[in-house]
Write a protein that holds these residues in place. Structure first.
Motif, PDB file in Angstrom:
ATOM      1  N   ALA A 120       0.077 -23.891  32.314  1.00  0.00           N
ATOM      2  CA  ALA A 120       0.754 -23.566  31.048  1.00  0.00           C
ATOM      3  C   ALA A 120       0.395 -22.164  30.569  1.00  0.00           C
ATOM      4  O   ALA A 120       1.116 -21.575  29.767  1.00  0.00           O
ATOM      5  N   ASN A 121      -0.702 -21.600  31.084  1.00  0.00           N
ATOM      6  CA  ASN A 121      -1.098 -20.230  30.741  1.00  0.00           C
ATOM      7  C   ASN A 121      -0.571 -19.218  31.754  1.00  0.00           C
ATOM      8  O   ASN A 121      -0.970 -18.056  31.721  1.00  0.00           O
ATOM      9  N   THR A 131      -9.763 -23.268  41.167  1.00  0.00           N
ATOM     10  CA  THR A 131     -10.733 -24.286  40.762  1.00  0.00           C
ATOM     11  C   THR A 131     -12.134 -23.699  40.864  1.00  0.00           C
ATOM     12  O   THR A 131     -12.472 -23.057  41.859  1.00  0.00           O
ATOM     13  N   SER A 158      -3.161 -21.543  42.075  1.00  0.00           N
ATOM     14  CA  SER A 158      -4.018 -22.327  41.186  1.00  0.00           C
ATOM     15  C   SER A 158      -5.460 -22.094  41.637  1.00  0.00           C
ATOM     16  O   SER A 158      -5.718 -21.857  42.814  1.00  0.00           O
ATOM     17  N   ASP A 192      -8.094 -17.490  34.504  1.00  0.00           N
ATOM     18  CA  ASP A 192      -7.911 -18.639  33.608  1.00  0.00           C
ATOM     19  C   ASP A 192      -9.007 -19.688  33.841  1.00  0.00           C
ATOM     20  O   ASP A 192      -9.600 -20.195  32.882  1.00  0.00           O
ATOM     21  N   ALA A 193      -9.299 -20.004  35.093  1.00  0.00           N
ATOM     22  CA  ALA A 193     -10.361 -20.974  35.392  1.00  0.00           C
ATOM     23  C   ALA A 193     -11.730 -20.433  34.969  1.00  0.00           C
ATOM     24  O   ALA A 193     -12.562 -21.181  34.436  1.00  0.00           O
ATOM     25  N   ARG A 204     -12.303 -20.806  31.194  1.00  0.00           N
ATOM     26  CA  ARG A 204     -12.661 -22.186  30.835  1.00  0.00           C
ATOM     27  C   ARG A 204     -14.131 -22.465  31.151  1.00  0.00           C
ATOM     28  O   ARG A 204     -14.843 -23.083  30.359  1.00  0.00           O
ATOM     29  N   GLU A 250     -10.233 -26.200  36.258  1.00  0.00           N
ATOM     30  CA  GLU A 250      -9.007 -25.818  36.972  1.00  0.00           C
ATOM     31  C   GLU A 250      -8.175 -24.919  36.079  1.00  0.00           C
ATOM     32  O   GLU A 250      -8.162 -25.087  34.852  1.00  0.00           O
ATOM     33  N   SER A 251      -7.482 -24.012  36.719  1.00  0.00           N
ATOM     34  CA  SER A 251      -6.581 -23.153  35.951  1.00  0.00           C
ATOM     35  C   SER A 251      -5.436 -24.006  35.402  1.00  0.00           C
ATOM     36  O   SER A 251      -4.972 -24.932  36.053  1.00  0.00           O
ATOM     37  N   ASN A 252      -5.016 -23.680  34.197  1.00  0.00           N
ATOM     38  CA  ASN A 252      -3.944 -24.420  33.539  1.00  0.00           C
ATOM     39  C   ASN A 252      -2.636 -23.673  33.732  1.00  0.00           C
ATOM     40  O   ASN A 252      -2.473 -22.565  33.222  1.00  0.00           O
TER      41      ASN A 252
END
Length: 183
Positions: A140-141, A95, A93, A164-165, A168, A136-138
């Motif tokens: 779900a992706n 951030t 994950s 992913d983060a 966003r 934060e990375s999700n």
């Protein structure tokens, strides 16, 4: 007994004087006005702020953003729907925090509740406020999942979580570019 007689005599003389004065004053017209009022004049001050202008001083470029990545080992069952594929997998994950300065122009109004008329004090104040927004990375992706009916998604690579983060954060930066302060 002498004291009682003297007091009685004094009171009767006083009543005679009062009746005589009342007869002399009865020829005058009197207008009496009774005023009742309540006051909140307690000497307290009240301060209110009104936002006049607000803008962001500066924002970082997307390339300058650094992500904090956390890795965790998870035991996943039926990875990507494959029956019997149960194993420990490193999941990630990410951030990203963006720190920026917010410039505000505020009208400060101070009023005082007193009996004497007093003008409110008004002053325009410039201030800078430090702000932080976090992305934060999700999961779900994520690129892998575990379970059949209750699927849980995960990032199996650091790069996937960071990307992913970063996406966003990039969307937010584009949205905020309209409210950056003019130079």
């Amino acid at each position: 007994m002498n004291k009682i007689a003297i007091v009685t005599l004094f009171l009767s003389a006083l009543s005679v004087v009062w009746v005589a004065n009342a007869e002399n004053d009865s020829s005058k017209d009197r207008n009496v006005t009774i005023i009742q009022g309540r006051s909140t004049a307690d000497g307290k001050s009240d301060m209110k702020e009104r936002l006049l202008e607000e803008c962001i001083v500066s924002l970082p470029a997307v390339d300058e953003l650094e992500a904090q990545v956390d890795a965790q080992s998870e035991y996943l069952r039926e990875i990507n729907g494959e029956a019997g594929r149960d194993e420990f997998v490193n999941t990630y994950s990410a951030t990203i925090e963006i720190n920026y300065m917010l410039h505000q122009k505020v009208l400060v109004v101070v009023t005082t509740s007193t009996i004497q008329a007093q003008e409110p004090v008004m002053k325009v104040v410039d201030r800078n406020i430090r702000q932080t927004v976090r992305f934060e990375s999700n999961p779900a992706n994520g690129d892998i999942f575990a379970g059949r009916s209750n699927r849980q998604y995960y990032f199996s690579t650091r790069e996937g979580a960071i990307e992913d983060a970063r996406e966003r954060a990039q969307v937010w930066l584009k949205q905020q570019s309209a409210v950056v302060c003019p130079d």
